[in-house]
Design an enzyme around this catalytic site. Structure first.
Site, PDB file in Angstrom:
ATOM      1  N   ASP A 196       0.841  -1.209   0.000  1.00  0.00           N
ATOM      2  CA  ASP A 196       0.000   0.000   0.000  1.00  0.00           C
ATOM      3  C   ASP A 196       0.874   1.255   0.000  1.00  0.00           C
ATOM      4  O   ASP A 196       1.904   1.287   0.673  1.00  0.00           O
ATOM      5  CB  ASP A 196      -0.852   0.091   1.273  1.00  0.00           C
ATOM      6  CG  ASP A 196      -1.772  -1.091   1.494  1.00  0.00           C
ATOM      7  OD1 ASP A 196      -1.375  -2.227   1.209  1.00  0.00           O
ATOM      8  OD2 ASP A 196      -2.886  -0.852   1.984  1.00  0.00           O
ATOM      9  N   ASP A 217      -0.883  -2.459  -4.309  1.00  0.00           N
ATOM     10  CA  ASP A 217      -2.083  -2.504  -3.451  1.00  0.00           C
ATOM     11  C   ASP A 217      -2.680  -1.106  -3.495  1.00  0.00           C
ATOM     12  O   ASP A 217      -2.372  -0.352  -4.432  1.00  0.00           O
ATOM     13  CB  ASP A 217      -1.742  -2.964  -2.023  1.00  0.00           C
ATOM     14  CG  ASP A 217      -2.946  -3.627  -1.347  1.00  0.00           C
ATOM     15  OD1 ASP A 217      -4.028  -3.017  -1.340  1.00  0.00           O
ATOM     16  OD2 ASP A 217      -2.812  -4.756  -0.838  1.00  0.00           O
ATOM     17  N   ASP A 218      -3.504  -0.744  -2.490  1.00  0.00           N
ATOM     18  CA  ASP A 218      -4.107   0.584  -2.563  1.00  0.00           C
ATOM     19  C   ASP A 218      -3.037   1.651  -2.748  1.00  0.00           C
ATOM     20  O   ASP A 218      -1.996   1.628  -2.090  1.00  0.00           O
ATOM     21  CB  ASP A 218      -4.863   0.904  -1.258  1.00  0.00           C
ATOM     22  CG  ASP A 218      -6.101   0.044  -1.104  1.00  0.00           C
ATOM     23  OD1 ASP A 218      -6.920   0.008  -2.030  1.00  0.00           O
ATOM     24  OD2 ASP A 218      -6.228  -0.606  -0.047  1.00  0.00           O
ATOM     25  N   HIS A 239      -4.086  -0.709  -6.579  1.00  0.00           N
ATOM     26  CA  HIS A 239      -5.519  -0.950  -6.464  1.00  0.00           C
ATOM     27  C   HIS A 239      -6.336   0.337  -6.448  1.00  0.00           C
ATOM     28  O   HIS A 239      -7.507   0.323  -6.093  1.00  0.00           O
ATOM     29  CB  HIS A 239      -5.821  -1.777  -5.208  1.00  0.00           C
ATOM     30  CG  HIS A 239      -5.239  -3.155  -5.245  1.00  0.00           C
ATOM     31  ND1 HIS A 239      -5.357  -4.049  -4.210  1.00  0.00           N
ATOM     32  CD2 HIS A 239      -4.524  -3.802  -6.209  1.00  0.00           C
ATOM     33  CE1 HIS A 239      -4.744  -5.185  -4.522  1.00  0.00           C
ATOM     34  NE2 HIS A 239      -4.219  -5.061  -5.728  1.00  0.00           N
ATOM     35  N   ARG A 272     -12.571   3.352  -5.561  1.00  0.00           N
ATOM     36  CA  ARG A 272     -13.227   2.269  -4.813  1.00  0.00           C
ATOM     37  C   ARG A 272     -13.631   2.742  -3.417  1.00  0.00           C
ATOM     38  O   ARG A 272     -12.838   3.370  -2.725  1.00  0.00           O
ATOM     39  CB  ARG A 272     -12.253   1.089  -4.716  1.00  0.00           C
ATOM     40  CG  ARG A 272     -12.825  -0.134  -4.057  1.00  0.00           C
ATOM     41  CD  ARG A 272     -11.966  -1.359  -4.325  1.00  0.00           C
ATOM     42  NE  ARG A 272     -10.616  -1.243  -3.769  1.00  0.00           N
ATOM     43  CZ  ARG A 272      -9.881  -2.278  -3.385  1.00  0.00           C
ATOM     44  NH1 ARG A 272     -10.357  -3.512  -3.495  1.00  0.00           N
ATOM     45  NH2 ARG A 272      -8.657  -2.101  -2.915  1.00  0.00           N
ATOM     46  N   LYS A 274     -15.222   1.007   0.022  1.00  0.00           N
ATOM     47  CA  LYS A 274     -15.559  -0.286   0.605  1.00  0.00           C
ATOM     48  C   LYS A 274     -16.086  -0.103   2.023  1.00  0.00           C
ATOM     49  O   LYS A 274     -15.343   0.343   2.905  1.00  0.00           O
ATOM     50  CB  LYS A 274     -14.310  -1.172   0.713  1.00  0.00           C
ATOM     51  CG  LYS A 274     -13.584  -1.418  -0.578  1.00  0.00           C
ATOM     52  CD  LYS A 274     -12.431  -2.390  -0.385  1.00  0.00           C
ATOM     53  CE  LYS A 274     -11.216  -1.747   0.255  1.00  0.00           C
ATOM     54  NZ  LYS A 274     -10.053  -2.669   0.330  1.00  0.00           N
TER      55      LYS A 274
END
Ligand code: NAG
Ligand code: NAG
Length: 381
Positions: A196, A217-218, A239, A272, A274
């Site tokens: 991340d 990743d993020d 991500h 995104r 979540k």
């Protein structure tokens, strides 16, 4: 009395021996202005540099870390700085190999300025740990930088290469501006999982600007916090720009987060949000504006209230973490999603998504998702 320039010469000459140098005032009774020189520039280097810097941190107004080699299994720990300390990374800072949780670097304080000098960077040597398993198994990998409890502080021109796992953890920050940071984990493309870029929680008034994240990743993940802005930043390989996952933590409130004029490319997701299934909290006042997407393999825009560790894992979306006052505007993603991916997915719980502004959103190239639920009126999914 010694001129100030002499004290600086002493500090730099002595730094060759890798020992801390605290320039003391002259032995005669100093006038008040000389007392200010008590906290001076200290330079640390080599394999003892990290421990010496840590031990002397309260005595130095400026800490220069010059080609410090941090021993394996230890933290370069500057978590007890005096207010107003300036921390400069000069040359290449390295870390020894060991399987442990880290962090490799920790800095806390008020009115702190952290920067890499011209040509200076951090080599976290992540490839020694990368095994394709990230945080799910294999080698225990040290987190890179706990930028925790920083108040009214700044991080400028900071460049880190190859973090073993997550790069920058921002927690307990109150007024932190990060400008021109590069997190370059591009070399981890096949094996560097869970790297991340910025994980942000329990923080307020954080600005990340003009930065670059190449990772797996993020790029940015905001789990909780207020007044957080990410702008003019490029995300590649990861991500995407994420809120969440929100839910199941100590703090589950996200308020006023702005992603402005960023680019997300070669990534699994673009945008995104979540919210975890079955938990409580709130996500309000999030804006994505001026986001350019390209080469997105999974989801152009994914907003879900059924997160359970995996995207769209089939659970029923729940309403305990409402997503309100969301703005998604000026999103340029023409032909941005690969044909196997989805352009836009929205799965909301009953009455849990409201007051959304959605304008000038173009995300194409992938599939339409046939099972969007409880989508606010006026938005096509
Ligand atoms: C941004 O930081 C890099 C080091 O990461 C430096 O080389 C460059 O000069 C900085 N750019 C500006 C505009 O300060
Ligand atoms: C839309 O986003 C692009 C890319 O960030 C930006 O250059 C442009 O100014 C934005 N347009 C408007 C109307 O805000």
């Amino acid at each position: 009395m010694l001129p100030q320039s002499f004290l600086l010469v002493v500090a730099f000459a002595a730094s060759a021996q890798a020992s801390p140098v605290v320039a003391a005032g002259p032995a005669i009774t100093p006038p008040p202005s000389a007392l200010l020189a008590k906290r001076s520039t200290c330079t640390f280097s080599g394999s003892k540099g990290a421990a010496s810097a840590s031990a002397s941190q309260k005595d130095c107004a400026t800490i220069v870390l010059s080609s410090v080699a941090v021993p394996s299994g230890t933290t370069l720990d500057l978590s007890d700085l005096e207010d107003g300390t300036h921390v400069i990374f000069e040359g290449v800072t390295t870390f020894g190999y060991e399987e442990w949780d880290g962090p490799l670097l920790q800095i806390e304080g008020t009115d702190i300025t952290i920067e890499c000098a011209n040509g200076g960077y951090i080599d976290a040597k992540g490839a020694l740990w990368w095994d394709g398993e990230g945080g799910s198994g294999g080698k225990t990998k040290p987190k890179f930088f706990y930028a925790h409890d920083l108040t009214n502080s700044a991080i400028n021109n900071f460049y880190v290469l190859n973090t073993p796992i997550q790069a920058i953890s921002i927690s307990g920050a109150s007024g932190l501006t990060i400008t021109n940071m590069t997190i370059n984990n591009e070399a981890g493309n096949s094996l560097g999982k869970n790297t991340d870029g910025f994980d942000i929680g329990e923080s307020s008034n954080v600005i990340i600007t003009d930065s670059n994240v190449y990772n797996q990743d993020d790029c940015v993940a905001v789990n909780s916090g207020t007044s957080i802005t990410v702008e003019n930043t490029v995300c590649s390989g990861g991500h995407g720009l994420s809120i969440g996952s929100v839910g199941g933590r100590d703090d589950n409130t996200v308020e006023t987060v702005k992603f402005l004029n960023n680019e997300v490319k070669n990534s699994v997701n673009g945008i995104r949000i979540k919210a975890t299934e079955g938990d409580t909290g709130s996500i309000t006042g999030v804006t994505y504006s001026g986001i350019t997407l390209s080469d997105i393999s999974g989801y152009g825009i994914l907003i879900e209230q059924n997160y359970d560790g995996g995207d769209l894992d089939g659970g029923t979306p729940t309403s305990g973490i409402p997503i309100t006052d969301l703005t998604i505007e000026n999103i340029s993603g023409s032909d941005a999603v690969e044909s196997s991916g989805y352009n836009i997915v929205i799965v909301c719980g009953s009455d849990a998504c409201s007051d959304w502004t959605w304008s000038d959103v173009t995300v194409t190239g992938g599939k339409s998702y046939g099972s969007c639920t409880n989508v606010p009126s006026g938005i096509s999914c």
